[in-house]
Write an enzyme that holds these catalytic residues in place. Structure first.
Site, PDB file in Angstrom:
ATOM      1  N   LYS A  73       0.831  -1.215   0.000  1.00 50.34           N
ATOM      2  CA  LYS A  73       0.000   0.000   0.000  1.00 50.34           C
ATOM      3  C   LYS A  73       0.862   1.259   0.000  1.00 50.34           C
ATOM      4  O   LYS A  73       2.054   1.207   0.311  1.00 50.34           O
ATOM      5  CB  LYS A  73      -0.973  -0.030   1.178  1.00 50.34           C
ATOM      6  CG  LYS A  73      -2.147  -0.980   0.872  1.00 50.34           C
ATOM      7  CD  LYS A  73      -3.285  -0.879   1.834  1.00 50.34           C
ATOM      8  CE  LYS A  73      -4.399  -1.816   1.361  1.00 50.34           C
ATOM      9  NZ  LYS A  73      -5.380  -2.095   2.395  1.00 50.34           N
ATOM     10  N   ARG A 119      -3.305 -10.016   4.830  1.00 50.56           N
ATOM     11  CA  ARG A 119      -3.753 -10.101   3.430  1.00 50.56           C
ATOM     12  C   ARG A 119      -2.606  -9.608   2.559  1.00 50.56           C
ATOM     13  O   ARG A 119      -2.200  -8.453   2.681  1.00 50.56           O
ATOM     14  CB  ARG A 119      -5.006  -9.229   3.280  1.00 50.56           C
ATOM     15  CG  ARG A 119      -5.632  -9.219   1.922  1.00 50.56           C
ATOM     16  CD  ARG A 119      -6.861  -8.307   1.920  1.00 50.56           C
ATOM     17  NE  ARG A 119      -7.490  -8.281   0.613  1.00 50.56           N
ATOM     18  CZ  ARG A 119      -7.104  -7.502  -0.385  1.00 50.56           C
ATOM     19  NH1 ARG A 119      -6.102  -6.664  -0.220  1.00 50.56           N
ATOM     20  NH2 ARG A 119      -7.730  -7.557  -1.542  1.00 50.56           N
TER      21      ARG A 119
HETATM   22  N1  HH2 Z   1      -7.445  -3.759   0.924  1.00 44.40           N
HETATM   23  C1  HH2 Z   1      -7.804  -3.759  -0.371  1.00 44.40           C
HETATM   24  C2  HH2 Z   1      -8.874  -4.539  -0.823  1.00 44.40           C
HETATM   25  N2  HH2 Z   1      -9.565  -5.310   0.037  1.00 44.40           N
HETATM   26  N3  HH2 Z   1      -9.940  -6.101   2.231  1.00 44.40           N
HETATM   27  C3  HH2 Z   1      -9.636  -6.094   3.529  1.00 44.40           C
HETATM   28  N4  HH2 Z   1     -10.343  -6.839   4.386  1.00 44.40           N
HETATM   29  N5  HH2 Z   1      -8.587  -5.340   4.033  1.00 44.40           N
HETATM   30  C4  HH2 Z   1      -7.841  -4.555   3.208  1.00 44.40           C
HETATM   31  O1  HH2 Z   1      -6.920  -3.857   3.708  1.00 44.40           O
HETATM   32  C5  HH2 Z   1      -8.153  -4.530   1.816  1.00 44.40           C
HETATM   33  C6  HH2 Z   1      -9.231  -5.332   1.349  1.00 44.40           C
HETATM   34  C7  HH2 Z   1      -7.041  -2.915  -1.346  1.00 44.40           C
HETATM   35  O2  HH2 Z   1      -5.963  -3.614  -1.869  1.00 44.40           O
HETATM   36  P1  HH2 Z   1      -5.937  -4.425  -3.254  1.00 44.40           P
HETATM   37  O3  HH2 Z   1      -6.992  -5.479  -3.307  1.00 44.40           O
HETATM   38  O4  HH2 Z   1      -4.564  -4.926  -3.434  1.00 44.40           O
HETATM   39  O5  HH2 Z   1      -6.203  -3.324  -4.361  1.00 44.40           O
HETATM   40  P2  HH2 Z   1      -7.504  -2.845  -5.142  1.00 44.40           P
HETATM   41  O6  HH2 Z   1      -8.537  -2.419  -4.160  1.00 44.40           O
HETATM   42  O7  HH2 Z   1      -7.005  -1.689  -5.992  1.00 44.40           O
HETATM   43  O8  HH2 Z   1      -8.009  -3.993  -5.965  1.00 44.40           O
END
Ligand code: HH2
Length: 262
Positions: free
Chosen positions: A205, A239
């Site tokens: 992040k 995660r």
């Molecule tokens: N962060 C993201 C998405 N889902 N779910 C939980 N429970 N906690 C988190 O911190 C979290 C999440 C954002 O990260 P990412 O999926 O890598 O990116 P994007 O939202 O751009 O798909």
């Protein structure tokens, strides 16, 4: 928890796994690296991202879930704010609903998870991905996050989700500045003391990028540092995009923590 974003625009792996065959292969690879859960998402929730219609999100994630049927031994989590998407995913094998809105987006979400006897991840954020960074203002950050998560856990339980299947997440990067994310980590033991398993999502992040540096190695080690601190504070799930290295970090941090507790 290994991250599998089936989206064109996720901040780190956007566009890489839009082909269901690639996504299935990546899920199986993350399982072989040691992931205990695969989290599949069809909508980016990065700051500023626009909402995706239900049918588009369903068309992205369902072929991947179908492709994993009978192949994956570990549970699948569906990363969605929408009950229609969760319902479609639960019908083809997902066992966990990961709702980044913490039940604030879709009023049908808790009942949908309850009907399927699914586990639920409830995450803290304010507003939507489009608006959340304008709302990153707190008088008592950790206290406000704790009150939100306790209240939303009670909402889930009242709707029929088993108390033992509720997981909470303070939502690093969601309506939080880099400093807020670090304050959450300092106060994480208070969130863990609420009594539910805690999930932490720091992987690659922007606050990690800002502090540790933007190249691949720096992001990996920066994420590892956050994960080690989170496990030491009592977090149960991290995660991540890179389950292999994360497993070593979790094993080591958990071994030290259990030893210090005597
Ligand atoms: N962060 C993201 C998405 N889902 N779910 C939980 N429970 N906690 C988190 O911190 C979290 C999440 C954002 O990260 P990412 O999926 O890598 O990116 P994007 O939202 O751009 O798909």
């Amino acid at each position: 928890m290994g991250i599998l974003n089936v989206t064109p625009d996720s901040f780190s792996d956007g566009g890489k796994f839009l082909d269901p065959a690639h996504a299935v292969a990546r899920a199986l690879e993350m399982e072989s690296e040691g992931a205990d859960i695969i989290d599949i998402g069809g909508e980016s929730t990065r700051p500023g991202a626009h909402a995706v219609p239900d049918d588009v999100e369903i068309r992205r994630v369902i072929p991947v879930l179908e492709g994993l049927r009978g192949k994956l031994r570990i549970p699948i989590s569906i990363d969605t704010r929408k009950a229609a998407v969760a319902s479609a995913a639960l019908a083809v094998g997902a066992e966990i609903v990961n709702d980044v809105s913490g039940l604030m987006f879709d009023p049908e979400m808790a009942a949908t998870a309850a009907r399927a006897h699914a586990a639920m991840v409830l995450m803290h954020m304010l507003g939507t991905p489009e608006t959340m960074m304008r709302r990153a203002r707190y008088d008592d950050l950790v206290g406000e996050v704790c009150r939100f998560l306790s209240r939303q856990a009670r909402v889930a339980i009242r709707a029929g989700v088993a108390p033992s299947r509720v997981i909470i997440d303070p939502g690093l990067g969601f309506a939080k500045t880099a400093r807020h994310n670090m304050q959450i980590l300092v106060g994480l033991h208070r969130i863990c003391a609420l009594g539910y398993p805690v999930l932490i999502g720091a992987s690659r992040k922007s606050f990690v990028r800002k502090v540790a540096g933007a190249d691949r190695q720096n992001l990996l080690f920066g994420t590892a540092a956050v994960n080690a601190l989170a496990i030491a504070a009592g977090a149960a799930i991290v995660r991540v995009h890179d389950p292999g290295p994360a497993c070593a970090v979790v094993r080591m941090a958990a071994a030290v923590s259990s030893c210090s507790r005597g």
